[in-house]
Design an enzyme around this catalytic site. Structure first.
Site, short mmCIF file in Angstrom:
data_model
loop_
_atom_site.label_atom_id
_atom_site.label_comp_id
_atom_site.label_asym_id
_atom_site.label_seq_id
_atom_site.Cartn_x
_atom_site.Cartn_y
_atom_site.Cartn_z
NE ARG A 170 76.13 36.05 33.62
CZ ARG A 170 75.45 36.08 34.75
NH1 ARG A 170 74.29 36.69 34.83
NH2 ARG A 170 75.93 35.51 35.84
CG PHE A 182 65.16 30.41 25.55
CD1 PHE A 182 64.78 29.07 25.57
CD2 PHE A 182 65.40 31.05 26.75
CE1 PHE A 182 64.66 28.40 26.78
CE2 PHE A 182 65.28 30.38 27.97
CZ PHE A 182 64.90 29.05 27.99
CD GLU A 223 61.66 33.06 24.59
OE1 GLU A 223 60.66 32.50 24.07
OE2 GLU A 223 61.80 33.19 25.82
NE ARG A 236 73.83 31.32 36.45
CZ ARG A 236 74.26 30.74 37.58
NH1 ARG A 236 75.23 29.84 37.54
NH2 ARG A 236 73.71 31.06 38.74
CG HIS A 284 72.45 31.91 31.28
ND1 HIS A 284 72.79 33.24 31.23
CD2 HIS A 284 72.06 31.68 32.55
CE1 HIS A 284 72.60 33.80 32.41
NE2 HIS A 284 72.17 32.87 33.24
CB SER A 316 69.55 35.94 33.68
OG SER A 316 68.66 35.57 34.69
CG ASP A 370 68.93 27.22 35.69
OD1 ASP A 370 68.44 27.00 36.82
OD2 ASP A 370 69.00 28.35 35.17
#
Ligand SMILES: Cc1ncc(C[n+]2csc(CCOP(=O)(O)OP(=O)(O)O)c2C)c(N)n1
Ligand SMILES: [Mg+2]
Lengths: 269, 317
Positions: free
Chosen positions: B7, B80, B55, B164, B106, B34, B114
């Protein structure tokens, strides 16, 4: 165009709509007819565009969020000179650029492909942000159906337009009170409509969507409004202009038979 | 080995491009810390749009910006971007062939604690079926940066799958990144391991272990899942006669599925697939999860032995 000319033009647009849907044997006359006056006024008296230079950078943008009403858009584009009116009867045929729902692939004047309800206003918001970034005077218009506003994405877009105070954006709701399965109020009530948009930060106008004076003045008022996007809630009659289609849910999405098409065309000529 | 999350390759590329190209705009959906697009936000606030937790609107707004000549990078978590906004990606962005770039962060089980709701394992499947879309799955930070720079040069929609977690940097500034062209990271003759994302590193480790057992494994870094490098895939099938695919993703419809589709059309050979097999993710630590879902170099070695046994049986050895 003056109001008399617009009235004549709108009759021709309605004539084209019936003609092309009858030729195709399928399509959506109801919502095309209810928005015919709104779009005639937009295309022939308001929108800054150059049909012979469809990608002119400073043109105003129009997004047909309720893509099933492609016939009214195609009629406006053809009557403005984007393509020959004779081509309208190729609607929904294999290989035609006049797809059942608007596709920007192959048809200049269609800014973005639509047909899945609820998506257009977001695109219009992006266009309005883009125009603002470049300090352009471009105005962005987006037509939605009243049933369409049951979609969640509409309200995501509504919130963002209010948040960014997009005064270069003008939404129009064709409030014909009908959706496929019946009355909007009975299927899934969206009232109070004006209050909702106001609560999302929009300048909200309610008009008679078949009265050219009111339509034009609402477009002008939207343009003069600063610091807020404008939503024009246009009260209309679904199927307007064809007596047997008016306010009848069954004419949402079917073509008239040959006889009925003739009857409709006679009423419109 | 130095480690860094992909990322950051994405967001650093955005910063670089943002400085020279006024048309680069970045959008996020309340995940700018994030995804790390906040780097861009701080430097170029007027060209950054936070659309909030919305989104579907994010995707459409990016579409509108592209229609005004901007090069929007719509960024959110991978699940998403590819899931919640899939139809917006399909009908608004891909059908209209809009110049929208999507950064999905992610991705994969390495998202960690998560858990399943946030560990996208389906995006390769969901994106590679969309006409006009280019799909990148970079294997490390450096490649993610190159993929992002390349995305801006492509005319049309591009999806970039990002992670991530810090993962080993295995390419260098000199490694050539050409969209749609897989990279042979290690030569080999007995079988080919075709991998993407973090699994390229695992594949390289596996190849070393296989070498010790006298097995010569070729390793291909397939950073572009669409358009698929069918020429290279066929070449590997012909030359090595067996393939192992490795992805931190669902094998059904993912890399494993894509490679299988390609070789049955050209040069069918035995294929074994390392990846998540019809499962959701789970909470845990990233490394622990790789082991739990059998996504380690040792799993690739086992798959290689299995595929070689099938290859030999087929050849009557
Ligand atoms: C996402 C999505 N769901 C369902 C449909 C099918 N559909 C087409 S038109 C329509 C009703 C729309 O009603 P409204 O917005 O009021 O349109 P109008 O009355 O102006 O024709 C539906 C449900 C669709 N095109 N897109
Ligand atoms: Mg309606």
């Amino acid at each position: 165009m003056d109001i008399e000319q617009l009235k004549t033009k709108a009759r021709k647009i309605r004539y084209d709509i019936i003609k092309m849907i009858a030729a195709a044997g399928s399509g959506h006359p109801g919502g095309s007819l209810s928005s015919a006056d709104l779009l005639t006024a937009l295309y022939f008296s308001k929108l800054k565009h150059r049909p012979r230079e469809p990608f002119w950078a400073d043109r105003d943008r129009f997004v047909l969020s309720k893509g099933h009403c492609a016939p009214v858009l195609y009629a406006c584009l053809a009557e403005s000179g984007y393509f020959p009116v004779e081509k309208l009867i190729t609607l929904r045929q294999l290989g035609s650029c006049l797809q059942g729902h608007p596709s920007c692939r192959g048809l200049d004047g269609v800014e973005v492909s639509t047909g899945s309800l609820g998506m257009g206003l977001s695109v219009a918001v992006g266009m309005a942000l883009g125009a603002r970034l470049d300090n352009k005077k471009t105005r962005i218009y987006c037509l939605m159906g009243d049933g369409e506003t049951q979609e969640g994405q509409i309200w995501e877009a509504a919130m963002s337009a209010g948040h960014y105070k997009l005064d270069n954006l003008c939404g129009i709701i064709d409030s014909n009170k009908l959706q496929i399965d019946g009355r909007v109020q009975q299927i899934m009530n969206i009232a109070p409509v004006a209050d909702k948009w106001r609560a999302f930060g929009w300048n909200t106008l309610e008009i008679d969507g078949h009265d050219f004076k009111q339509i034009l003045s609402s477009y002008d008022q939207a343009e003069k409004t600063t610091g807020q996007p404008t939503m024009i809630i246009a009260n209309t009659v679904k199927g307007k202009g064809v007596s047997f289609m008016e306010d009848r849910e069954e004419w949402h999405g079917k073509a008239p038979s040959k006889d009925l098409a003739e009857k409709a065309l006679k009423e419109l000529s | 080995m130095e480690k860094k999350a992909t990322r950051y390759g994405y967001s650093e590329a955005l910063l670089e491009m943002g400085a020279v190209d006024q048309n680069i705009v970045v959008l996020d959906a309340d995940l700018s810390r994030s995804t790390s697009t906040e780097l861009f936000m701080k430097k170029f606030p007027e060209r950054f749009f936070n659309l909030g937790v919305a989104e579907q609107n994010l995707m459409g707004v990016a579409g509108g910006l592209s229609l005004m000549g901007k090069i929007p990078f719509a960024t959110t978590y991978s699940i998403f971007a590819s899931g919640r906004a899939w139809e917006q990606l399909r009908t608004t962005v891909c059908y209209s062939n809009l110049n929208v770039k999507i950064g999905g962060s992610h991705a994969g089980v390495m998202t960690g604690p998560d858990g399943a709701s946030h560990q996208a394992l389906e995006e390769i499947t969901l994106t590679r079926v969309l006409p006009n879309l280019t799909v990148f799955v970079p294997c490390d930070y450096i490649e993610a940066k190159k993929a992002t720079l390349a995305a801006a040069k492509i005319k049309g929609p591009v999806y970039i799958r990002l992670g991530r977690e810090a993962i080993p940097i295995i390419t260098t500034a000199d490694t050539v990144f050409e969209p749609g062209r897989g990279i042979v990271m290690r030569p080999g003759t007995d079988l080919t391991i075709i991998a993407c994302g973090v699994m390229v590193n695992e594949a390289l480790q596996a190849a070393v272990a296989l070498q010790e057992r006298g097995i010569s494994a070729r390793v291909v870094n397939l950073h572009t899942l669409k358009p698929l490098d069918e020429t290279l895939i066929e070449k590997c099938a012909r030359e090595t006669g067996a393939i192992v695919t490795a992805e931190e993703h669902e094998i059904y419809g993912g890399l494993g599925g894509a490679i299988s589709e390609a070789i049955v059309k050209s040069w069918p050979v035995p294929v074994e697939m390392v990846g998540v097999k019809d499962q959701f993710g789970e909470s845990g630590q990233p490394e622990e999860l790789l082991r739990h879902f059998n996504l380690k170099d040792t799993d690739i070695v086992a798959a290689a032995e299995k595929v070689l046994a099938r290859k030999n049986k087929k050849q009557g050895i």
